[in-house]
Design a protein around this motif. Structure first.
Motif, short mmCIF file in Angstrom:
data_model
loop_
_atom_site.label_atom_id
_atom_site.label_comp_id
_atom_site.label_asym_id
_atom_site.label_seq_id
_atom_site.Cartn_x
_atom_site.Cartn_y
_atom_site.Cartn_z
N CYS A 36 0.83 -1.21 0.00
CA CYS A 36 0.00 0.00 0.00
C CYS A 36 0.86 1.26 0.00
CB CYS A 36 -0.93 -0.01 1.21
SG CYS A 36 -1.91 1.49 1.40
N LEU A 37 1.81 1.34 0.92
CA LEU A 37 2.61 2.56 1.04
C LEU A 37 3.51 2.77 -0.16
CD1 LEU A 37 3.37 2.54 4.87
CD2 LEU A 37 1.71 3.93 3.61
N LEU A 38 4.05 1.71 -0.73
CA LEU A 38 4.85 1.85 -1.95
C LEU A 38 4.00 2.32 -3.12
CD1 LEU A 38 7.16 -1.27 -1.63
CD2 LEU A 38 7.93 1.12 -1.82
N ALA A 39 2.83 1.73 -3.29
CA ALA A 39 1.94 2.12 -4.40
C ALA A 39 1.53 3.59 -4.26
CB ALA A 39 0.72 1.22 -4.44
N GLN A 40 1.25 4.02 -3.04
CA GLN A 40 0.86 5.41 -2.83
C GLN A 40 2.03 6.36 -3.08
OE1 GLN A 40 -0.90 5.67 1.07
NE2 GLN A 40 -2.86 4.87 0.36
N ALA A 41 3.22 5.96 -2.67
CA ALA A 41 4.39 6.84 -2.79
C ALA A 41 4.87 6.99 -4.22
CB ALA A 41 5.53 6.31 -1.92
N PHE A 42 4.70 5.94 -5.04
CA PHE A 42 5.30 5.95 -6.37
C PHE A 42 4.30 5.78 -7.51
CE2 PHE A 42 8.82 4.84 -3.55
CZ PHE A 42 9.75 5.78 -3.94
N GLY A 43 2.99 5.78 -7.20
CA GLY A 43 1.99 5.70 -8.25
C GLY A 43 1.96 7.01 -9.02
N PRO A 44 1.58 7.00 -10.26
CA PRO A 44 1.10 5.88 -11.08
C PRO A 44 2.21 5.08 -11.78
CG PRO A 44 0.83 7.90 -12.30
CD PRO A 44 1.40 8.28 -10.95
N ARG A 45 3.50 5.48 -11.54
CA ARG A 45 4.60 4.71 -12.15
C ARG A 45 4.55 3.25 -11.70
NH1 ARG A 45 10.40 3.98 -10.97
NH2 ARG A 45 10.03 5.10 -9.03
N PHE A 46 4.15 3.02 -10.44
CA PHE A 46 3.98 1.67 -9.93
C PHE A 46 2.56 1.23 -10.29
CE2 PHE A 46 7.24 1.11 -6.28
CZ PHE A 46 8.24 1.70 -7.04
N PHE A 47 2.41 0.60 -11.44
CA PHE A 47 1.11 0.18 -11.96
C PHE A 47 0.55 -0.99 -11.15
CE2 PHE A 47 -0.99 -2.77 -15.01
CZ PHE A 47 -2.11 -2.02 -15.29
N TRP A 48 1.41 -1.91 -10.76
CA TRP A 48 1.03 -3.08 -9.94
C TRP A 48 2.14 -3.25 -8.91
CZ3 TRP A 48 2.12 -7.78 -7.83
CH2 TRP A 48 1.04 -8.62 -7.50
N THR A 49 1.76 -3.32 -7.65
CA THR A 49 2.73 -3.41 -6.57
C THR A 49 2.24 -4.46 -5.59
OG1 THR A 49 3.11 -1.03 -6.76
CG2 THR A 49 3.96 -2.11 -4.79
N LEU A 126 13.83 -17.85 1.63
CA LEU A 126 12.98 -17.04 0.76
C LEU A 126 11.53 -17.18 1.23
CD1 LEU A 126 12.81 -15.29 -1.88
CD2 LEU A 126 12.19 -17.43 -3.04
N ALA A 127 10.88 -16.05 1.51
CA ALA A 127 9.49 -16.07 1.97
C ALA A 127 8.54 -15.55 0.89
CB ALA A 127 9.35 -15.20 3.22
N ALA A 128 9.04 -14.62 0.06
CA ALA A 128 8.18 -13.97 -0.93
C ALA A 128 9.06 -13.21 -1.91
CB ALA A 128 7.23 -13.00 -0.23
N VAL A 129 8.41 -12.65 -2.92
CA VAL A 129 9.06 -11.68 -3.79
C VAL A 129 8.15 -10.46 -3.88
CG1 VAL A 129 10.36 -13.39 -5.14
CG2 VAL A 129 8.12 -12.62 -5.97
N LEU A 130 8.76 -9.29 -3.93
CA LEU A 130 8.03 -8.05 -4.19
C LEU A 130 8.07 -7.84 -5.69
CD1 LEU A 130 6.70 -5.29 -3.60
CD2 LEU A 130 9.02 -4.38 -3.28
N ASP A 131 6.91 -7.68 -6.29
CA ASP A 131 6.79 -7.49 -7.73
C ASP A 131 6.21 -6.10 -7.99
OD1 ASP A 131 6.45 -7.82 -10.49
OD2 ASP A 131 4.62 -9.00 -10.28
N VAL A 132 6.91 -5.30 -8.77
CA VAL A 132 6.41 -3.98 -9.16
C VAL A 132 6.46 -3.90 -10.68
CG1 VAL A 132 6.63 -1.49 -8.94
CG2 VAL A 132 7.32 -2.97 -7.03
N ASP A 133 5.30 -3.61 -11.27
CA ASP A 133 5.18 -3.47 -12.72
C ASP A 133 4.88 -2.02 -13.07
OD1 ASP A 133 4.88 -6.24 -12.17
OD2 ASP A 133 3.80 -6.53 -14.04
N SER A 134 5.28 -1.63 -14.28
CA SER A 134 4.97 -0.30 -14.79
C SER A 134 4.48 -0.40 -16.22
CB SER A 134 6.21 0.60 -14.74
OG SER A 134 5.90 1.89 -15.24
#
Length: 158
Positions: A36-49, A126-134
């Motif tokens: 949530c905080l990443l999407a808010q900070a870097f949207g709309p460049r972060f299309f999917w976070t 490894l627990a997860a991956v963070l995926d950010v699309d633009s």
């Protein structure tokens, strides 16, 4: 945003995430807050976070976790697509043009570039991956890599 401003913004977001999740034991809550905080900070460049978590019942598969954006793929095998490559290699994948990436999985055809960062648990696994699309091509750079890796390094450490 120039690289110095972007690096400063990542540092601010890292501190904000750490403050909000301090003392929170739920992994879901920690990951949802970061998405949530990443999407808010870097949207709309972060299309999917969002996050794909290692499935405890199928440890060679990622399953969609908390995210912000359009419908995500539900499952991704290790080694398939950008997320699967990050999971298999346990290294950040920075892809300027996803259409040129071998085996790219198009969860949303509007995605044109992507960065995927591994997230390790307190046990070092490894627990997860963070995926950010633009929707932009070449939307991510080394400043994004450094900022996102710093955030992911702290997400599940305590």
């Amino acid at each position: 945003m120039n690289p110095q401003e972007k690096a400063s913004r990542y540092d601010e977001v890292r501190k904000e995430i750490a403050s909000v999740i301090a003392g929170e034991s739920s992994r879901t809550a920690r990951l949802a807050t970061a998405a949530c905080l990443l999407a808010q900070a870097f949207g709309p460049r972060f299309f999917w976070t969002g996050f794909y978590e290692v499935d405890p019942g199928k440890p060679d598969e990622l399953v969609v976790g908390p995210y912000q954006g359009t419908l995500g793929c539900l499952r991704i095998p290790f080694g398939k697509g950008v997320c699967g490559a990050a999971a298999a290699s346990r290294q950040t994948q920075l892809v300027e043009d996803v259409h040129a990436f071998p085996g790219h999985i198009a969860c949303d055809s509007r995605s044109n570039s992507e960065i995927v960062v591994p997230v390790f648990g307190a046990d070092g696994q490894l627990a997860a991956v963070l995926d950010v699309d633009s929707t932009e091509y070449a939307a991510f750079d080394e400043t994004d890599r450094a900022g996102l890796e710093a955030i992911c390094a702290e997400l599940l450490k305590n």
